[in-house]
Design a protein around this motif. Sequence first.
Motif, PDB file in Angstrom:
ATOM      1  N   ASP A 181      36.054  43.848   6.963  1.00  0.00           N
ATOM      2  CA  ASP A 181      37.067  44.200   5.950  1.00  0.00           C
ATOM      3  C   ASP A 181      37.928  42.995   5.582  1.00  0.00           C
ATOM      4  O   ASP A 181      38.164  42.711   4.407  1.00  0.00           O
ATOM      5  N   ASP A 182      38.407  42.276   6.619  1.00  0.00           N
ATOM      6  CA  ASP A 182      39.259  41.109   6.348  1.00  0.00           C
ATOM      7  C   ASP A 182      38.474  40.024   5.615  1.00  0.00           C
ATOM      8  O   ASP A 182      38.989  39.363   4.710  1.00  0.00           O
ATOM      9  N   THR A 185      38.076  41.058   2.032  1.00  0.00           N
ATOM     10  CA  THR A 185      39.335  40.901   1.286  1.00  0.00           C
ATOM     11  C   THR A 185      39.522  39.443   0.857  1.00  0.00           C
ATOM     12  O   THR A 185      39.870  39.140  -0.288  1.00  0.00           O
TER      13      THR A 185
END
Length: 252
Positions: A181-182, A185
């Motif tokens: 997820d990071d 992003t």
Amino acid sequence: MRRKIVAGNWKMNGSKDLSEKLVGSIRFEAESLDNGVEIVIIPPAIYIGDVLKQAQGALSVGVQNVGQWQSGAYTGEISSDMAKDAGCRYVLVGHSERRQLFGETDELVAAKVSSVLFSGLVVIVCVGETLEERESGQAESAVSSQVRTGLSLVAQGEWQNVVVAYEPVWAIGTGKTATSDDAQTMHAAIRSVLKDMGAPADEISLLYGGSVKADNAAALFAEPDIDGGLIGGASLVAKDFVSICRYFPAGT
Ligand code: PGA
């Protein structure tokens, strides 16, 4: 379609013997891959010839660094023209080890990027925040400024030869990986900076690097803005490196 790339950065590791055995087995295993991934081997420059011989055109080859000049009285340096002449297709620029151990600045990175593109090779530009920057909420602004300055000299017609590798410094060689997820992003943020710079952002491949292993590659490569990986430690073991290449979803 963005190119899908898995690149192995050997750093200052390897030998003539390893170049022959490791690349030979990667090429053999890679023959059965059908997911369209381009495999790039980036050994120490002195082993380029040995690696090319084993790669037999089935794997691409790159160098880990070049000087910003094309020739001249620069003892110890090699140029992107020489990398091209030797048979390389890729050049890594601005790896965090170059920035931290050899004082490379974003401005120097920009000059090297320019020189690689002038030689007609593909540049993989590395960016990534430190642990302090991440912990103080500065990760995106740090990476964005590396992208803006490092790629500031790219001309309109040259973007097709630009690849960006996001490698959080705290994840390199530490066994800690950004969560998928990071990483996603940050990749989306990098793509929007590229768009803002007037680049054809949707066509530029963005690789993730930093402790990518066989057990975390699948989740990372499933993210929409992660187009491949830059692999350090795991690229020195044929079985591990090829497993990572296999985790690339087919038909993406
Ligand atoms: P690592 O290195 O996979 O060993 O963390 C990645 C890199 O430095 O490119």
